[in-house]
Structure formats: C-alpha cells, structure tokens
Design a protein around this motif. Structure first.
Motif, PDB file in Angstrom:
ATOM      1  N   LYS A  60      74.985  31.649  71.667  1.00  0.00           N
ATOM      2  CA  LYS A  60      76.037  32.519  71.864  1.00  0.00           C
ATOM      3  C   LYS A  60      77.002  32.644  70.631  1.00  0.00           C
ATOM      4  N   THR A  76      78.740  29.679  70.064  1.00  0.00           N
ATOM      5  CA  THR A  76      80.212  29.503  70.987  1.00  0.00           C
ATOM      6  C   THR A  76      81.013  28.991  69.372  1.00  0.00           C
ATOM      7  N   PRO A 110      76.174  38.048  68.610  1.00  0.00           N
ATOM      8  CA  PRO A 110      75.540  37.230  68.474  1.00  0.00           C
ATOM      9  C   PRO A 110      75.713  36.224  67.686  1.00  0.00           C
ATOM     10  N   TYR A 138      71.781  36.141  74.406  1.00  0.00           N
ATOM     11  CA  TYR A 138      73.029  37.216  74.668  1.00  0.00           C
ATOM     12  C   TYR A 138      73.197  37.783  73.507  1.00  0.00           C
TER      13      TYR A 138
END
Length: 248
Positions: A10, A12, A22, A55
């Motif tokens: 992902k 993050t 992504p 993702y």
C-alpha cells in the motif's frame, strides 16, 4: 533467468503520494519505481517478469499490460498483506529454476550483475546484495551475519539490538529451494511470514547463501523524503553521464 518483483504494498508511509496509487507506481524522476526495477531486471537479462500485486492491483496491470519492452509479464495476487515470504509463495507455480527477486520499492545504481553472476557460476541456493548501514538504522532491516568466506550464517528481521550493521537490500537471487522454506515459515511477532525467517531456515538446513557487498547506492523508498533522495541521486547520475559523454 526469470525475475520476480514484489509490488503488492500500500505504501502507507508514503502518503500523500499513495493516496490514489499503489507504492510501486509512485514516480521517481518521471517514472514509476516499478519501471526503474523493470529496466534494471531487463539489463540483467530477465526473460520473464513475474509481478506480485495486491493493493490497487488493477492500476499496475492497466499501466504495464502483459509485457514490458517485449518481455512478457505474469501477474500473481497477494490477497492479504502477510509478509514477503507469503508474497513469494504466490509465484511458486510460475518459477522453473533460479530466479532474481527485487523489492518493488527500491531504486538501485549498484552492482546487481555481481549477484546474478555469483548465482550462475557457483550454483548456490541464494546470493544477496548487502550493505553496511549505521547501527541505529540496522533495526529497520533484515540484519545479516557472515563467516570468513562471505557466506551468510544468520538473518534476523528488524532486531531491537542488531548483532551487526550488515543488512539485506532489496535484491536477491534464489534457487527454488526458497519456496519450501517459505512453506515452513511461521508468523513472526509482527504477524507476518518474513522472508528473513525463510532464509534462516535455508541456512539451518545447510544451504549456502553468498553475500555480495553493495558497490554503488540504493534507496529504499519508504517515505516521501526517500523518494526525493532517490530522485536527487538519479539526476546526479544522469548529469555525470552527460558530462562523461561530452568529455568523450
């Protein structure tokens, strides 16, 4: 040699750069990180790219399609983020022999060919590109210990008290023996199936793994500032290349 790229993350920590894409598609110097990985793998002679997606997988598949620069791409799907060993098992049925593995969030300007050459010439079960980092940063990585022959004797994932400051980078070569080790790997304290634990199982079973020291640089693009650093270094490399060409 086949080449595997892990690109299911992902990203993050890369937000806001990954709010709509992504991590593998975050651009560095005008191209997605994964494009930089593909270019390096093709330079090393990859004849097939196997890409692990997860993702926003459709964005990666739509971007690259079924080939890159004439080299076919096979996609596999990691449905849950359960670690690198878990991701690697998704490609098992597609891999025929020794293969390259690159983490799709790393940018390299380094001696990757030395790792491939060692795998091909010595027929070891793995060869890793490793680098020394400051001790205070070693706990972010898989930390390696080696013997006098340059063989890896132990790998510990993100230890609180690192035994050395020698860490795995994001480029490896493996024989298919790694898949059996991945099957035997148990979840770590983080709840993930760690590639470093699978590597340690290989070592404990008597397999040989060679460490190749980094000659050049690499940036693990985990945060926005890492993206900026990788972009700066790529631009510097391009400028140096232009200067050398002009001098010739």
């Amino acid at each position: 040699m086949q080449a595997v790229a892990l690109a299911a993350g992902k990203g993050t920590r890369l937000r806001p750069l990954t709010d709509d894409k992504p991590k593998a598609l975050v651009e560095v110097n005008g191209e997605p990180i994964l494009t930089h990985c593909f270019d390096q793998l093709l330079e090393l002679g990859a004849d097939e790219l196997i890409v692990v997606v997860g993702y926003m997988k459709e964005k990666i598949i739509d971007y690259y399609g079924d080939e890159y620069e004439g080299v076919p791409i096979t996609y596999t799907h990691q449905r849950e983020q359960q670690g690198l060993a878990h991701a690697l098992l998704t490609v098992e049925e597609h891999v025929d022999d020794d293969f390259m593995l690159i983490l799709g969030d790393n940018i390299f300007q380094a001696n990757l060919q030395d790792v491939v050459r060692r795998q091909q010439e010595s027929r070891t079960d793995a060869a890793f590109l490793v680098e020394e980092v400051p001790y205070e940063e070693a706990s972010r990585y898989g930390v390696c210990d080696t013997n006098d022959y340059g063989e890896i004797t132990e790998v510990v994932e993100k230890p609180e008290d690192p035994p050395t400051n020698l860490v795995m980078t994001g480029f490896y070569t493996f024989s298919p023996a790694i898949f059996h080790a991945c099957h035997l790997t148990q979840p770590s304290d983080r709840g993930e199936y760690e590639l470093s634990d699978a590597v340690d199982l290989l070592i404990q079973s008597g397999r040989t793994i060679d460490a190749i020291g980094l000659d050049g640089w690499r940036v693990d693009v985990g945060y926005p500032e890492d993206r900026d650093e990788a972009e700066k270094r790529l631009q510097e490399s391009a400028d140096e290349g232009s200067t050398a060409t002009a001098d010739d």
